[in-house]
Design a protein around this motif. Structure first.
Motif, PDB file in Angstrom:
ATOM      1  N   PHE A  10       0.836  -1.196   0.000  1.00 59.91           N
ATOM      2  CA  PHE A  10       0.000   0.000   0.000  1.00 59.91           C
ATOM      3  C   PHE A  10       0.876   1.252   0.000  1.00 59.91           C
ATOM      4  O   PHE A  10       1.836   1.367   0.769  1.00 59.91           O
ATOM      5  CB  PHE A  10      -0.916   0.022   1.221  1.00 59.91           C
ATOM      6  N   HIS A  11       0.525   2.189  -0.878  1.00 58.88           N
ATOM      7  CA  HIS A  11       1.172   3.497  -0.918  1.00 58.88           C
ATOM      8  C   HIS A  11       0.073   4.546  -1.065  1.00 58.88           C
ATOM      9  O   HIS A  11      -1.085   4.219  -1.379  1.00 58.88           O
ATOM     10  CB  HIS A  11       2.170   3.584  -2.073  1.00 58.88           C
ATOM     11  N   SER A  40     -10.390   8.567  -3.331  1.00 59.43           N
ATOM     12  CA  SER A  40     -11.322   7.520  -2.906  1.00 59.43           C
ATOM     13  C   SER A  40     -12.013   7.939  -1.608  1.00 59.43           C
ATOM     14  O   SER A  40     -11.603   8.924  -0.974  1.00 59.43           O
ATOM     15  CB  SER A  40     -10.560   6.203  -2.686  1.00 59.43           C
ATOM     16  N   PRO A  41     -13.020   7.171  -1.153  1.00 56.05           N
ATOM     17  CA  PRO A  41     -13.694   7.502   0.115  1.00 56.05           C
ATOM     18  C   PRO A  41     -12.878   7.116   1.342  1.00 56.05           C
ATOM     19  O   PRO A  41     -13.280   7.448   2.468  1.00 56.05           O
ATOM     20  CB  PRO A  41     -14.982   6.677   0.059  1.00 56.05           C
ATOM     21  N   VAL A  42     -11.761   6.417   1.172  1.00 57.33           N
ATOM     22  CA  VAL A  42     -11.047   5.853   2.317  1.00 57.33           C
ATOM     23  C   VAL A  42     -10.615   6.928   3.305  1.00 57.33           C
ATOM     24  O   VAL A  42     -10.768   6.771   4.525  1.00 57.33           O
ATOM     25  CB  VAL A  42      -9.838   5.024   1.843  1.00 57.33           C
ATOM     26  N   LEU A  75      -9.774  -1.060   7.551  1.00 58.03           N
ATOM     27  CA  LEU A  75     -10.503  -0.204   6.619  1.00 58.03           C
ATOM     28  C   LEU A  75      -9.807  -0.177   5.265  1.00 58.03           C
ATOM     29  O   LEU A  75     -10.435  -0.390   4.217  1.00 58.03           O
ATOM     30  CB  LEU A  75     -10.604   1.217   7.178  1.00 58.03           C
ATOM     31  N   VAL A  76      -8.511   0.085   5.282  1.00 54.28           N
ATOM     32  CA  VAL A  76      -7.763   0.198   4.029  1.00 54.28           C
ATOM     33  C   VAL A  76      -7.685  -1.138   3.310  1.00 54.28           C
ATOM     34  O   VAL A  76      -7.981  -1.240   2.118  1.00 54.28           O
ATOM     35  CB  VAL A  76      -6.345   0.752   4.297  1.00 54.28           C
ATOM     36  N   PHE A  89      -2.310   2.232  -4.750  1.00 55.40           N
ATOM     37  CA  PHE A  89      -2.140   3.640  -4.386  1.00 55.40           C
ATOM     38  C   PHE A  89      -3.515   4.206  -4.055  1.00 55.40           C
ATOM     39  O   PHE A  89      -4.421   4.173  -4.887  1.00 55.40           O
ATOM     40  CB  PHE A  89      -1.545   4.431  -5.553  1.00 55.40           C
ATOM     41  N   ASP A  90      -3.670   4.732  -2.853  1.00 51.22           N
ATOM     42  CA  ASP A  90      -4.911   5.430  -2.505  1.00 51.22           C
ATOM     43  C   ASP A  90      -4.635   6.925  -2.487  1.00 51.22           C
ATOM     44  O   ASP A  90      -3.624   7.380  -1.945  1.00 51.22           O
ATOM     45  CB  ASP A  90      -5.449   4.989  -1.149  1.00 51.22           C
TER      46      ASP A  90
END
Length: 276
Positions: A10-11, A40-42, A75-76, A89-90
């Motif tokens: 995750f990045h 995103s909604p995260v 969550l992620v 990537f978020d």
């Protein structure tokens, strides 16, 4: 359910608005190993969960930091659980303000921050407004009044779209985890996208993928932009190209934000953040 060893890397993409984050995501997603996209909604859910688990609520008595970490990490990972990508990537402007939390949840994660001279960011927003003169923008709460001066002041305020992101960027840049962030300058991305992407790949430790800078496909933002009353907000051209232009801002307003690029000031990188 994927085990932690099977989880993707995750990045996070953050930084300043109108600075190339959508273009960067459009390019990264060409790699079949990668997932990338617009905001995103995260991030928003992340903030809501932090508040919901705070001592403001009586039920926080049943939470400790280990539980908070499991919830936030979950969550992620669960949001992206259906993705087959090995690198995710978020994107969210607020991630720069949450770098210590991200570092605790995902110690190997990197933060990619897109940056640009503030006066050209304000110029870019004003161009969007003038491109849609009959449609008030959600960026300014759909108000039909105001001037270029009031719009610029609102954007640059500490709780404005640009001002918040700018302050969050400075927080991360001068913070203890600055070495886990890479600043990608808009001019580098627009003028030499291969150089910018090569720096990203090197920073996250991934093997190079040959990208197509002449044939970019990205249409995820159209519906969101229409709903926000700002068509073109996330539009990405088919080709990466820099388009020299004169500012449409009054010169006094343009000069008000000149010199805000603190990351380019000599000797002003105490934590060794990478810049390309």
């Amino acid at each position: 359910m994927k085990t932690q060893s099977e989880e993707p890397a995750f990045h996070f993409i953050s930084g300043l608005p109108r600075s190339g984050s959508t273009l960067l995501a459009a390019l990264l997603k060409q790699n079949p190993r990668f997932h990338a996209g617009m905001t995103s909604p995260v991030g928003g859910i992340f903030l809501a969960l932090l508040e919901a688990m705070s001592d403001r609520l009586e039920t926080s008595l049943f939470l400790d930091n280990d539980a908070r970490q499991r919830v936030l990490r979950g969550l992620v990972t669960n949001y992206f659980a259906t993705s087959n990508a090995r690198v995710i990537f978020d994107t969210n402007r607020l991630w720069c303000s949450k770098l210590p939390a991200l570092h605790q949840l995902f110690p190997q994660a990197k933060l990619i921050a897109c940056v640009r001279d503030t006066n050209w960011i304000i110029d870019s927003f004003e161009r969007l407004v003038r491109r849609n003169p009959l449609q008030p923008s959600g960026i300014f709460n759909f108000t039909a009044g105001g001037t270029v001066y009031s719009r610029a002041t609102g954007l640059a305020s500490s709780d404005g779209l640009v001002g918040f992101a700018y302050d969050a960027l400075r927080e991360a840049f001068y913070g203890e985890q600055a070495q886990s962030m890479l600043l990608v300058q808009y001019d580098t991305l627009a003028n030499n996208p291969k150089k910018a992407l090569a720096a990203v790949y090197d920073f996250i430790g991934e093997p190079w993928f040959e990208h197509d800078f002449e044939n970019i496909v990205f249409d995820e933002g159209d519906a969101c932009d229409e709903r926000l009353g700002t068509p073109g907000l996330h539009t990405v051209g088919r080709k990466v190209r820099a388009a020299p232009r004169a500012t449409i801002l009054p010169q006094d307003l343009f000069q008000r934000f000149a010199g805000d690029s603190f990351w380019n000031q000599p000797g002003n990188n105490p934590r060794g953040a990478r810049i390309i």
